[in-house]
Structures are given as structure tokens and as C-alpha cells.
Motif scaffolding. Structure first.
Motif, PDB file in Angstrom:
ATOM      1  N   ASP A   1       0.852  -1.199   0.000  1.00 29.55           N
ATOM      2  CA  ASP A   1       0.000   0.000   0.000  1.00 29.55           C
ATOM      3  C   ASP A   1       0.889   1.250   0.000  1.00 29.55           C
ATOM      4  OD1 ASP A   1      -2.124   1.777   0.513  1.00 29.55           O
ATOM      5  OD2 ASP A   1      -2.532   1.001   2.535  1.00 29.55           O
TER       6      ASP A   1
ATOM      7  N   HIS B   1      -1.722   1.654   9.433  1.00 29.91           N
ATOM      8  CA  HIS B   1      -2.263   0.361   9.869  1.00 29.91           C
ATOM      9  C   HIS B   1      -1.249  -0.752   9.662  1.00 29.91           C
ATOM     10  CE1 HIS B   1      -2.943  -0.230   5.477  1.00 29.91           C
ATOM     11  NE2 HIS B   1      -3.162   1.078   5.520  1.00 29.91           N
TER      12      HIS B   1
ATOM     13  N   HIS C   1      -5.924  -4.188   6.286  1.00 31.87           N
ATOM     14  CA  HIS C   1      -5.792  -3.429   7.535  1.00 31.87           C
ATOM     15  C   HIS C   1      -5.909  -4.433   8.672  1.00 31.87           C
ATOM     16  CE1 HIS C   1      -7.468  -0.406   4.648  1.00 31.87           C
ATOM     17  NE2 HIS C   1      -6.586   0.385   5.227  1.00 31.87           N
TER      18      HIS C   1
ATOM     19  N   THR D   1       1.897   0.463   7.675  1.00 30.69           N
ATOM     20  CA  THR D   1       2.005   1.664   6.852  1.00 30.69           C
ATOM     21  C   THR D   1       2.186   2.879   7.742  1.00 30.69           C
ATOM     22  OG1 THR D   1      -0.312   2.387   6.811  1.00 30.69           O
ATOM     23  CG2 THR D   1       0.331   0.665   5.217  1.00 30.69           C
TER      24      THR D   1
ATOM     25  N   GLU E   1       1.319   6.917   6.935  1.00 38.54           N
ATOM     26  CA  GLU E   1       0.638   7.656   5.866  1.00 38.54           C
ATOM     27  C   GLU E   1       0.055   8.983   6.338  1.00 38.54           C
ATOM     28  OE1 GLU E   1      -3.123   5.683   4.578  1.00 38.54           O
ATOM     29  OE2 GLU E   1      -2.375   3.929   5.654  1.00 38.54           O
TER      30      GLU E   1
ATOM     31  N   GLU F   1       2.362   7.967   1.723  1.00 36.90           N
ATOM     32  CA  GLU F   1       2.277   6.670   2.401  1.00 36.90           C
ATOM     33  C   GLU F   1       3.319   5.692   1.880  1.00 36.90           C
ATOM     34  OE1 GLU F   1      -1.372   4.387   1.587  1.00 36.90           O
ATOM     35  OE2 GLU F   1      -0.994   3.175   3.385  1.00 36.90           O
TER      36      GLU F   1
HETATM   37 CO    CO Z   1      -2.789   2.450   4.014  1.00 38.74          CO
END
Ligand code: CO
Ligand code: MF3
Ligand code: CO
Length: 288
Positions: free
Chosen positions: A142, A204, A211, A235, A237, A269
Motif C-alpha cells: 500500500d 495500519h 488493515h 504503513t 501515511e 504513504e
Molecule cells: Co494504508
């Protein structure tokens, strides 16, 4: 031409994902599994995750290359979608809690979760955050980045630069044995009250689940005492605003989150891995 107000627009037909591409469990009905406590990735999981992150990064680069005045957000979404499916990855956002598209595209006062549509076009002077997540061999990667559309004002440039710095210092605050709250502490110190820091959305834990149960605050939260351990993936972000950081979600679509005061927002992110002695970034931004 000056930008008209942002409003929900009509969506393109559902994008196709070849049937041989493995789907995450929520792809059919939209409901992800209950959040699990974060655990260390196995070597095999990590190898797959590196590839998921590489695919998401390449899809972001393709989306970024499509950014220009007059382009619709749906066209940008199509560019990212094409890269993901051509590499055998499923675009993680597709039907995640019913989300309808393969990326999130968030313009100016949109903080996050802007839905690409056939009507919204980019204007010179806009800033646009493109968020891409790819699912490959059972793992998610992500990332997102904010881009300038043509020439933007100095305040927007400053906001984007501060957001990049917030991401960097947030990541560098991660070490095994440290705590999740170290991230928000480092970001607050770097931003020094010059910008708002969004607190209603966060980073997350990520891996087999898009997530997981780990929540990452970008502001200092004394209670965020979960400790980092080697093999953890998450992550960072941060979302920074030119004005107040409060967010509200458009009732019309249930997704698009905007600043309450209408001020611009930028976000950056990465997906990262906690290592034995620090942290490694798994995703790759488009060079500035
Ligand atoms: Co994310
Ligand atoms: N990629 C976003 C994040 O950074 C999540 C998007 S979920 C969606 O966590 F449903 F809005 F697509
Ligand atoms: Co994202």
C-alpha cells in the motif's frame, strides 16, 4: 479555467479482473475479516509482500504519468488498474467494504478515499493524492503520494514538502522495541504547528490483511504503547492540512473525506518492515 466545486460523479462500469488472479477474501461480498493482532511475517510472506509493494509502486508510477490538466480521475484509475492486473495482482480496494474502484484519488480539500469517476477532471493548480494497494500471493502492499497538476501555489508546495518530511521522520522513528506512539511524536515535532495533522484517519498493520488490528496515529497518543518487533509490517501515511485537520465524510457516497474548513490536504504513504535493527521501506515513490 478555475476548478468547479468537487462533487460525486458517475462511475465507469466495474473494472474486470481476470478470473485466474487470486482474490482477497472480501472481494466477493465486501466484508474483510475481523482485525487480527499483528504478527511477524515469514520469509515467504515477506517475499510476496515485496512483490506486492513493487507492483503497487509501479501502478502508482503509471497513474502519476497520467496526471495532467483535463484528465479524468477515472482515466488515472484505469492506468493503475491495468498495471496491477497485468502483473497478476488484484487491486486491493476493489469491493473493500464495498469501495467501487481500484485506487483512491483525492483532490485539494479531499483528505482521502476520493472515488475516481468519469466527470471529475484535474485542473492546473490542483494537488492530487493517488493511493494504490495491490494484493499479490496473498499479501497487500500500500502506498500513496500527492502530485502537483502543472504549476501550484507556494502554500501547496510547502504543504507537500512538509508531508514528505512527516513521512520520512515518522518512518525513521520506528525501531524494534520502540512504540507506535513514537511515530506521531516525531511527526508532531517535525511539523511544528505549521500545518494541521489529520487524526481521524491513520496508518495500519498490513500483510495478509489490508488493515490488521494495529492502528498507527500520526499525532502523539500517549496510549499507543504497542511495541514494534522485527518482522512486523505496517504503513505510515500522514495527512497534513493547510488549515484545520478535522475531517468529514461526504454523505452522498459514504467515502470521500474532506477537510471541514475546505483547506487543502496532502498525504504520503509507504509500507514498511520492522527489521532487527531499524526499519526498511518496501514501497517506492515516484521521483519528484
Ligand atoms: Co494504508
Ligand atoms: N489505501 C488506503 C489506505 O491507505 C485505504 C483505502 S480503503 C478504500 O489505507 F476502501 F477506501 F479503498
Ligand atoms: Co493507501
Amino acid at each position: 479555467m478555475s476548478r468547479p466545486p468537487l462533487t460525486p460523479g458517475p462511475l465507469s462500469p466495474r473494472r474486470k479482473v481476470p478470473r485466474e488472479i487470486p482474490r482477497p477474501p472480501y472481494a466477493l461480498l465486501g466484508e474483510p475479516p475481523a482485525p487480527k493482532a499483528p504478527r511477524a511475517r515469514t520469509a515467504q510472506e515477506l517475499a510476496s509482500m515485496r512483490e506486492a509493494c513493487a507492483i503497487a509502486s509501479d501502478a502508482l508510477a503509471a497513474a502519476a504519468a497520467a496526471v495532467a490538466p483535463g484528465v479524468t480521475t477515472d482515466e488515472i484509475d484505469a492506468a493503475a488498474h491495468e498495471v496491477m492486473v497485468s502483473r497478476g495482482a488484484y487491486p486491493s480496494t476493489l469491493n473493500y467494504r464495498g469501495y467501487p474502484k481500484s485506487t483512491c484519488i483525492s483532490i485539494n480539500e479531499v483528505i482521502c478515499h476520493g472515488i475516481p469517476d468519469l466527470q471529475t477532471t484535474l485542473y492546473e493548480g490542483d494537488i492530487v493524492t493517488i493511493d494504490v494497494t495491490a494484493y499479490f500471493e496473498g499479501m497487500h502492499g500500500d502506498l500513496n503520494q500527492t502530485f502537483a497538476v502543472g504549476e501550484v501555489d507556494q502554500a501547496s508546495k510547502d504543504l507537500m514538502e512538509a508531508t514528505r518530511r512527516a513521512l520520512d521522520v515518522g518512518i525513521q522513528a520506528i525501531r524494534p522495541g520502540g512504540q507506535v506512539r513514537d511515530i506521531g511524536k516525531a511527526i508532531e515535532k517535525a511539523v511544528r504547528n505549521r500545518f494541521g495533522i489529520v487524526h481521524q484517519f491513520g496508518g495500519h498493520g498490513i500483510g495478509p490483511d489490508f488493515h490488521d488490528g494495529l492502528h498507527v496515529q500520526h499525532v502523539y497518543d500517549r496510549r499507543a504503547t504497542t511495541r514494534f518487533f522485527p518482522g512486523m509490517t505496517l504503513t505510515v501515511e500522514p495527512m497534513l492540512t493547510l488549515g484545520r485537520p478535522e475531517a468529514q465524510v461526504w454523505e452522498a457516497d459514504g467515502w470521500t473525506a474532506v477537510t471541514v474548513d475546505g483547506s487543502r490536504c496532502a498525504q504520503e504513504e509507504h509500507t514498511v518492515l520492522v527489521t532487527e535493527d531499524g526499519v526498511e521501506v518496501l514501497t517506492r515513490h515516484v521521483p519528484h
